[in-house]
Design an enzyme around this catalytic site. Structure first.
Site, PDB file in Angstrom:
ATOM      1  N   SER A 121       5.175   5.791  10.246  1.00 45.86           N
ATOM      2  CA  SER A 121       4.075   5.297   9.430  1.00 45.86           C
ATOM      3  C   SER A 121       4.055   6.021   8.106  1.00 45.86           C
ATOM      4  CB  SER A 121       2.742   5.474  10.146  1.00 45.86           C
ATOM      5  OG  SER A 121       2.313   6.806  10.018  1.00 45.86           O
ATOM      6  N   LYS A 122       3.380   5.341   7.152  1.00 40.08           N
ATOM      7  CA  LYS A 122       3.276   5.930   5.818  1.00 40.08           C
ATOM      8  C   LYS A 122       2.558   7.269   5.905  1.00 40.08           C
ATOM      9  CE  LYS A 122       2.778   1.351   4.007  1.00 40.08           C
ATOM     10  NZ  LYS A 122       1.803   0.299   3.831  1.00 40.08           N
ATOM     11  N   ARG A 123       1.539   7.298   6.748  1.00 40.29           N
ATOM     12  CA  ARG A 123       0.727   8.515   6.866  1.00 40.29           C
ATOM     13  C   ARG A 123       1.565   9.716   7.281  1.00 40.29           C
ATOM     14  NH1 ARG A 123      -3.178   5.215   8.933  1.00 40.29           N
ATOM     15  NH2 ARG A 123      -2.352   5.460  11.026  1.00 40.29           N
TER      16      ARG A 123
ATOM     17  N   THR B 272       0.840  -1.204   0.000  1.00 41.63           N
ATOM     18  CA  THR B 272       0.000   0.000   0.000  1.00 41.63           C
ATOM     19  C   THR B 272       0.872   1.250   0.000  1.00 41.63           C
ATOM     20  OG1 THR B 272      -0.068  -0.074   2.405  1.00 41.63           O
ATOM     21  CG2 THR B 272      -1.882  -1.137   1.256  1.00 41.63           C
TER      22      THR B 272
END
Ligand code: GLU
Length: 284
Positions: free
Chosen positions: A254-256, A14
């Site tokens: 995190s990616k976020r 993702t």
């Protein structure tokens, strides 16, 4: 101790990998290599809305650049949908699944009417609306072609599974499971043929994984995974849930939050050895 240790790294494509992923992958890889065992790479790309082939390719590239190698071909979950369907069929044959036609809005309305909204590890607990449908109503809605998810009837599943369930956490010992806190969990979504929980337990069993190394944010999920393993007569691996690697601000990567990806570190001139050192944590 099993004779051969088999570990795996099972990212969902993702986004690109960051240091937290590198930490996790290295932990599994080192555990396998130190014991002369096998290390597997699996791409958990079951959710077509969130996963992208370019991220999958990037993951393979990043791991190879880091110096990791894996045994056998990469398992790509989206290429094995009939296998997950067969596992769902087994649960269905045991009378443990039911179709759920509810939308998010239906669930929110129902929960508001009840007046309280208990949460489990995956979010709001399902109030059981579609479990209570009459056989006739269920058949009619299915015949009408209404979209549905498949939910596990948790009460029935717990009556069927041997209790108490537990798992072996390396360094801690045997941990008691409480899968009931997931409620009637979704095992196949309307838009996704099988859930993470089903696919991960299926594949760990199929691939003979003996030690699951993954971040501690997935530890609650292990309670549910042990239930599925017990119901489907799949063996129980041992588990090692590692701490989350934190950024300099003490928050989880995190990616976020735009944690630096391995690709960005590489482009910035970091060597694989430097990045491996950055991904190291006292428990690695
Ligand atoms: N695919 C999951 C994720 O990327 C991890 C699965 C696991 O290690 O059990 O969060």
């Amino acid at each position: 101790m099993p004779a051969t240790i088999v570990t795996r790294f099972a990212p969902s494509p993702t986004g690109r990998l960051h240091l937290g992923h590198a930490h996790s992958a290295l932990l599994g890889w080192r555990a396998a290599r130190a014991a002369g065992g096998r290390f597997l790479l699996r791409l958990e790309d079951i959710d077509p809305a969130r996963c992208r082939p370019e991220y999958a390719a990037g993951i393979v590239q990043d791991l190879a650049w880091l110096g990791l190698d894996w045994d056998g071909p990469v398992r790509v979950q989206s290429e094995h949908l009939p296998e997950y369907r067969a596992a769902l069929n087994r649960l269905e044959g045991m009378g443990l699944l039911y179709p759920c036609f509810c939308t998010r809005a239906d669930i929110a309305r129902e929960v508001a009417a009840i007046g309280h909204a208990p949460h489990g590890p995956d979010g709001l607990l399902y109030p059981g609306t579609c479990r209570r449908l009459s056989a006739a109503e269920r058949a009619e809605r299915l015949a009408r072609g209404e979209a549905y998810a498949l939910r596990l009837d948790m009460g029935a599943a717990l009556r069927r599974a041997p209790t108490p369930l537990s798992f072996l956490e390396l360094g801690e010992g045997r941990i008691r499971c409480d899968p009931a806190r997931f409620g009637d969990v979704v095992l196949a979504r309307k838009d996704t043929p099988a859930s993470y929980h089903l696919c991960v337990t299926h594949d760990d069993a199929l691939q003979g994984v003996t030690l699951v190394t993954r971040a501690e944010d997935l530890r609650p999920a292990t309670d549910l995974h042990r239930l599925l393993q017990a119901l489907l007569r799949w063996p129980a691996p041992r588990y090692r849930h590692h701490r989350l690697l934190l950024g300099p601000d003490g928050r989880r990567l995190s990616k976020r939050d735009k944690a630096p990806t391995l690709a960005a570190l590489r482009e910035a001139g970091r060597s694989p050895a430097e990045v491996r050192a950055m991904a190291r944590w006292p428990d690695a």
